[in-house]
Design an enzyme around this catalytic site. Structure first.
Site: not given
Ligand code: GLU
Length: 415
Positions: A105, A217, A219-220
């Site tokens: 992350k 929420g 958002g996306n």
């Molecule tokens: N940010 C998204 C998650 O928490 C997607 C991560 C990704 O596609 O690598 O799963």
């Protein structure tokens, strides 16, 4: 107020599972900490002529199963412990979905809502350049997350490609279609969550055509979840909130009109025909499905007993504190835990990686079909494990995910 250490939550969850699995202490020790992390400072020349230095992180948690994968968050309250926790959850998420990937992350402490497009582009390029030595299509592949967008992914891909001197579309996912994005990535997180809700409703005998939803929420993940609840199931979305507040209508909200209202005014609040509702009160509504799709730590031991929803579908990462889990479980609330419920995003990201590798792109329908084939068995493996061991759904998800990571570590000769 003491800063919330989300990584302690993640470690606590792992410890519970280690006990159930009777994990070897050495294996447990490896899984308790990130394998690698990079801390960077990114200078950005701002529009007013001053230079600001932003702090960023990339944490690679565990790569036993393959290249690490996980989004990048831009948030004013970002901190490294949050990124560590999220990188651990990415590891379990990829494993649970049986993707050949580890977990990572990234994060940058900034407020993108207060930055111009040029400032954001400079920040994105600065981030991509500074992490370029540890990311790559077969090393670590970032993606969007809270307050980051396909456009930002395109800038980062471009900067990385320039740095290494060749086209590397596969270094990042969640890109626009014009530069190697996948059809169906936009609503993938929400769509994956809907698939798990569909399976949970079957298990609980809930008729989704008559069901009510509350979505925290917008958002996306949250906005697509609201639209899909209506278009896929014919359910009623009675409440929606965003960071500024929320709206309620017992007869159901027109979710498309809410999106238009938000695009015009910047928030869902004051949507015509609705009454206001707070981000706290939405969680306690008497609905069939509650979808926390905003930030972490909103369901805690303080409000868990007041939750009336039959299903909690965790589209956000980490919305439920560990102490709240037992309360929900004892009250019979069916929790679809975050790293199962929101795994649709990374699953389609994985499809994007595959398409980038072989330079051939699928139709949207193909993506939807393949997503269903990943999400449905993942949900049922968690459900079965929870029944077999008589444990809650989150611990069950950990059991399935951790067993696979341990098997890979063992086969590679690490333990
Ligand atoms: N940010 C998204 C998650 O928490 C997607 C991560 C990704 O596609 O690598 O799963």
């Amino acid at each position: 107020m003491e800063e919330l250490n989300l990584f302690e939550y993640a470690q606590k969850q792992l410890d519970t599972c280690a006990e159930i699995l009777d994990l070897d202490p050495g294996v447990h020790a490896i899984l308790r900490v990130p394998m690698r992390e990079l801390h960077i400072s990114i200078p950005v020349k701002m529009d007013d002529g001053t230079t600001k230095v932003f702090q960023g992180f990339r944490v690679q948690y565990n790569d036993a199963r393959g290249p690490t994968k996980g989004g990048i968050r831009f948030h004013p309250e970002e901190n490294v412990n949050t990124v560590r926790a999220l990188s651990a959850w990415m590891t379990w998420k990829c494993s649970l979905l049986n993707l050949p990937l580890g977990g990572a992350k990234g994060g940058v402490i900034c407020n993108p809502k207060e930055m111009s497009e040029r400032e954001l582009e400079t920040l994105c390029r600065g981030y991509a350049y500074r992490v370029s030595s540890i990311v790559g299509p077969d090393k670590d592949v970032p993606a969007p997350d809270v307050y980051t967008t396909p456009q930002m992914m395109a800038w980062m891909m471009d900067e990385y490609s320039k740095t290494v001197g060749s086209h590397k579309f596969g270094v990042i996912t969640g890109k626009p279609l014009s530069v190697g994005g996948s059809a169906g990535r936009g609503d993938a997180t929400a769509r994956g969550g809907m698939i798990t809700i569909r399976e949970a409703a079957k298990e609980l005998g809930i008729d989704l055509r008559k069901a009510t939803f509350a979505v925290q929420g917008f958002g996306n993940a949250g906005s697509f979840a609201a639209h899909l609840a209506v278009s896929m199931f014919g359910s009623k979305v009675v409440a929606i909130t965003d960071s500024r507040g929320g709206i309620y209508n017992a007869d159901g909200l027109d979710t498309e009109a809410v999106s238009e209202h938000k695009a015009k005014t910047g928030s869902v609040i004051d949507f015509p025909g609705s009454t206001p509702i707070s981000n706290e009160n939405i969680l306690e509504l008497d609905v069939d499905v509650l979808v926390p799709a905003a930030l972490e730590n909103v369901i805690t031991e303080k409000n868990a007993a007041k939750i009336k929803a039959k299903i909690i579908a965790e589209l956000a990462n980490g919305p439920t504190a560990p102490d709240a889990d037992d309360i929900l479980h004892n009250n019979g609330v069916h929790v679809i835990p975050d790293f199962l419920c929101n795994a649709g995003g990374v699953t389609v990201s994985y499809f994007e990686m595959v398409q980038n590798f072989y330079m051939y792109y699928w139709e949207e329908e193909e993506v939807h079909k393949r997503l269903d084939k990943k999400m449905t068995p993942a949900y049922h493996s968690v459900l079965e494990t929870s029944k077999t061991y008589n444990i809650n759904m989150r611990v069950a998800a950990y059991v399935v995910a951790i067993e696979r990571v341990v098997e890979s570590m063992s086969d590679r000769g690490w333990v």
